[in-house]
Design an enzyme around this catalytic site. Structure first.
Site, PDB file in Angstrom:
ATOM      1  N   LYS A  13       0.823  -1.214   0.000  1.00 36.80           N
ATOM      2  CA  LYS A  13       0.000   0.000   0.000  1.00 36.80           C
ATOM      3  C   LYS A  13       0.854   1.260   0.000  1.00 36.80           C
ATOM      4  CE  LYS A  13      -2.041  -0.651   3.973  1.00 36.80           C
ATOM      5  NZ  LYS A  13      -1.553  -1.936   4.451  1.00 36.80           N
ATOM      6  N   ARG A  88      -9.102   1.361   9.021  1.00 38.60           N
ATOM      7  CA  ARG A  88      -8.667  -0.008   9.295  1.00 38.60           C
ATOM      8  C   ARG A  88      -9.713  -0.772  10.098  1.00 38.60           C
ATOM      9  NH1 ARG A  88      -2.764   0.639   8.875  1.00 38.60           N
ATOM     10  NH2 ARG A  88      -1.779  -1.372   9.159  1.00 38.60           N
ATOM     11  N   ARG A 123      11.548  -5.718   4.048  1.00 36.64           N
ATOM     12  CA  ARG A 123      11.074  -4.345   3.969  1.00 36.64           C
ATOM     13  C   ARG A 123      11.970  -3.389   4.759  1.00 36.64           C
ATOM     14  NH1 ARG A 123       4.994  -2.422   4.944  1.00 36.64           N
ATOM     15  NH2 ARG A 123       5.178  -3.230   7.052  1.00 36.64           N
ATOM     16  N   ARG A 156      11.607  -2.012  10.381  1.00 38.74           N
ATOM     17  CA  ARG A 156      10.719  -1.592  11.460  1.00 38.74           C
ATOM     18  C   ARG A 156      10.664  -2.665  12.523  1.00 38.74           C
ATOM     19  NH1 ARG A 156       5.318  -0.038   8.405  1.00 38.74           N
ATOM     20  NH2 ARG A 156       4.500  -1.340  10.079  1.00 38.74           N
ATOM     21  N   ARG A 167      -0.094  -9.040  13.257  1.00 42.11           N
ATOM     22  CA  ARG A 167      -0.661  -7.988  12.411  1.00 42.11           C
ATOM     23  C   ARG A 167      -1.549  -8.574  11.324  1.00 42.11           C
ATOM     24  NH1 ARG A 167       4.563  -5.435  10.667  1.00 42.11           N
ATOM     25  NH2 ARG A 167       3.315  -4.180   9.259  1.00 42.11           N
TER      26      ARG A 167
HETATM   27  P1  ADP Z   1       1.315  -1.870   7.736  1.00 36.94           P
HETATM   28  O1  ADP Z   1       0.339  -1.485   6.702  1.00 36.94           O
HETATM   29  O2  ADP Z   1       2.581  -2.361   7.182  1.00 36.94           O
HETATM   30  O3  ADP Z   1       0.754  -2.758   8.799  1.00 36.94           O
HETATM   31  P2  ADP Z   1       1.266   0.801   8.897  1.00 36.94           P
HETATM   32  O4  ADP Z   1       2.497   1.625   8.813  1.00 36.94           O
HETATM   33  O5  ADP Z   1       0.101   1.181   8.095  1.00 36.94           O
HETATM   34  O6  ADP Z   1       1.780  -0.638   8.572  1.00 36.94           O
HETATM   35  O7  ADP Z   1       0.784   0.695  10.415  1.00 36.94           O
HETATM   36  C1  ADP Z   1       1.638   0.328  11.458  1.00 36.94           C
HETATM   37  C2  ADP Z   1       0.862   0.227  12.756  1.00 36.94           C
HETATM   38  O8  ADP Z   1       0.292   1.497  13.080  1.00 36.94           O
HETATM   39  C3  ADP Z   1      -0.325  -0.735  12.739  1.00 36.94           C
HETATM   40  O9  ADP Z   1       0.048  -2.058  13.005  1.00 36.94           O
HETATM   41  C4  ADP Z   1      -1.210  -0.140  13.826  1.00 36.94           C
HETATM   42  O10 ADP Z   1      -0.769  -0.470  15.109  1.00 36.94           O
HETATM   43  C5  ADP Z   1      -0.999   1.360  13.654  1.00 36.94           C
HETATM   44  N1  ADP Z   1      -2.007   1.965  12.746  1.00 36.94           N
HETATM   45  C6  ADP Z   1      -1.775   2.541  11.543  1.00 36.94           C
HETATM   46  N2  ADP Z   1      -2.921   2.970  10.985  1.00 36.94           N
HETATM   47  C7  ADP Z   1      -3.909   2.661  11.863  1.00 36.94           C
HETATM   48  C8  ADP Z   1      -5.312   2.821  11.879  1.00 36.94           C
HETATM   49  N3  ADP Z   1      -5.976   3.401  10.857  1.00 36.94           N
HETATM   50  N4  ADP Z   1      -6.001   2.367  12.964  1.00 36.94           N
HETATM   51  C9  ADP Z   1      -5.383   1.788  13.979  1.00 36.94           C
HETATM   52  N5  ADP Z   1      -4.063   1.587  14.044  1.00 36.94           N
HETATM   53  C10 ADP Z   1      -3.318   2.024  12.996  1.00 36.94           C
END
Ligand code: ADP
Ligand code: ZN
Length: 210
Positions: A13, A88, A123, A156, A167
């Site tokens: 994404k 999400r 990554r 990360r 996750r």
């Molecule tokens: P990825 O898509 O690789 O899981 P992100 O960088 O989008 O990683 O998100 C990393 C973390 O940040 C998630 O695992 C979550 O804990 C938090 N996070 C990000 N966006 C949201 C969201 N919209 N709602 C809740 N938690 C979020």
């Protein structure tokens, strides 16, 4: 155009959001990047988010909804934006509707869990600007150094295999149902995430007619 990118962690994404952002000249809004920045700076919101993120859980809706609302109110979002990692959960999607935001398209980038698990260890993310890379599919020109800003491109903490399993479980339980939510509104398109950034961009840009 207001766009949402949906997909499992590691589905690409972020990388595709960067490509679309450059092509269409509209900002990419990554709640993950905003949260990581907040954690790094030790802000109140960062302190709230940290433990959730490190365990592979979602940050509480009210925290993320507040962040997103402030962000899309900024000037650069006037002509549209790409949401990467938001919504999400169904309550987050409902909050977006309540804010009166019209979404033109929701693009789901579909990648199998097994592929995700294998891919995510490669990554790398820039600690300074959040740009994403992959040691095999999208390497930095100089190892460990962000092409865009010269910051450190590192793994990360939540990309550790144990946390990735968490996750993915969180994704299937809380985020995947959003596909139905947006399909019911006639907004959903699906593309298959491929193993190369450019190959994937091709299908992604086609899907959004860019
Ligand atoms: P990825 O898509 O690789 O899981 P992100 O960088 O989008 O990683 O998100 C990393 C973390 O940040 C998630 O695992 C979550 O804990 C938090 N996070 C990000 N966006 C949201 C969201 N919209 N709602 C809740 N938690 C979020
Ligand atoms: Zn950078």
């Amino acid at each position: 155009m207001n766009l949402i990118l949906l997909g499992a962690p590691g589905a690409g994404k972020g990388t595709q959001a960067e490509v679309i952002s450059e092509k269409l000249g509209i900002p990419q809004i990554s709640t993950g990047n905003i949260l990581r920045e907040a954690v790094k700076n030790g802000t109140e919101c960062g302190l709230k988010a940290k433990s959730f993120m490190e365990s592979g859980a979602l940050v509480p809706d009210e925290v993320v909804i507040g962040i997103l609302k402030d962000r899309i109110a900024e000037d650069d979002c006037k002509n549209g934006f790409i949401l990467d990692g938001f919504p999400r959960t169904v309550p987050q999607a409902e909050a977006l509707e309540k804010m009166g935001v019209n979404i033109d398209l929701v693009l789901s980038i579909d990648v199998d869990d097994e592929v995700i698990k294998a891919r995510i260890s490669g990554r790398r993310v820039c600690e300074k600007c959040g740009a994403s890379y992959h040691i095999e599919y999208h390497p930095t020109k100089v190892e460990g150094v962000c092409d865009k800003c010269g910051g450190k491109a590192a793994q990360r903490k939540d990309d550790a295999p144990e946390t990735v399993v968490e996750r993915l479980a969180t994704y299937h339980k809380q985020t995947a149902p959003l596909a139905d939510f947006y399909a019911a509104r006639g907004k959903l398109k699906r593309v298959k995430g491929l193993d190369g950034v450019e190959e994937t961009s091709k299908v992604v840009l086609e899907a959004i007619n860019a």
